[in-house]
Scaffold this motif. Structure first.
Motif, PDB file in Angstrom:
ATOM      1  N   PRO A   2      44.148  50.978  43.679  1.00 48.46           N
ATOM      2  CA  PRO A   2      42.899  50.835  42.936  1.00 48.46           C
ATOM      3  C   PRO A   2      42.264  52.162  42.537  1.00 48.46           C
ATOM      4  CG  PRO A   2      42.585  50.203  45.240  1.00 48.46           C
ATOM      5  CD  PRO A   2      44.055  50.395  45.025  1.00 48.46           C
ATOM      6  N   ASN A   3      41.753  52.164  41.334  1.00 49.37           N
ATOM      7  CA  ASN A   3      40.987  53.253  40.730  1.00 49.37           C
ATOM      8  C   ASN A   3      41.828  54.451  40.304  1.00 49.37           C
ATOM      9  OD1 ASN A   3      38.412  51.934  41.005  1.00 49.37           O
ATOM     10  ND2 ASN A   3      38.612  52.342  43.192  1.00 49.37           N
ATOM     11  N   ASN A  18      44.868  47.473  40.431  1.00 48.27           N
ATOM     12  CA  ASN A  18      43.617  47.473  41.174  1.00 48.27           C
ATOM     13  C   ASN A  18      43.508  46.249  42.083  1.00 48.27           C
ATOM     14  OD1 ASN A  18      42.548  49.859  39.964  1.00 48.27           O
ATOM     15  ND2 ASN A  18      42.151  48.676  38.117  1.00 48.27           N
TER      16      ASN A  18
END
Length: 143
Positions: A11-12, A53
């Motif tokens: 994620p991110n 994500n």
């Protein structure tokens, strides 16, 4: 012998270059991916890269990797600190997984120094920027 590797960005990480450049640098994920592929080729490895994500998508990709890849490099992002589901997926697949982090997780927020996935990974590399991934490629090539 390791011939084909999978790199999973959690994620991110799709926001590399935009998200906290003081921590993660100013280069984007496309630059990182290109460099990883180049390093893998230099080591004689085939490399596929995946980013999500979503915890379930990462787990599904790990499960599928057991039949297709010889090793995995995983930056699970914040899932590192609490996802027992990802931990169990790593333990289940029986191929080496190397945990990586761009930043030195031990020099940041206290919660980041705990990894629930580390005990089931072959090893962990953090704090070397994008070099953490390159070191992991080299480590898999040498297994």
């Amino acid at each position: 012998m390791i011939k084909k590797i999978l790199v999973i960005h959690g994620p991110n990480l799709n926001l590399l270059g935009e998200r906290e450049p003081g921590v993660y640098g100013s280069a984007g994920i496309d630059t990182l991916n290109s460099n990883i592929i180049d390093r893998a080729k230099e080591q004689g490895l085939e490399c596929e890269i995946f980013q999500s994500n979503h915890e379930g998508a990462i787990i599904d990709k790990l499960h599928a990797a057991r039949n297709t890849f010889d090793g995995v490099i995983l930056n699970a992002g914040a899932y590192t600190h609490y996802s027992y589901a990802i931990r169990d997926a790593i333990a289940a697949i029986k191929i080496p997984v190397i945990e990586v982090h761009i930043s030195n997780v031990f020099a940041r927020d206290e919660f980041r120094s705990n990894s629930v996935i580390a005990p089931v990974c072959k090893g962990s590399i953090s704090g070397f920027g994008f070099g953490s991934y390159y070191l992991a490629v080299q480590a898999l090539a040498e297994l």
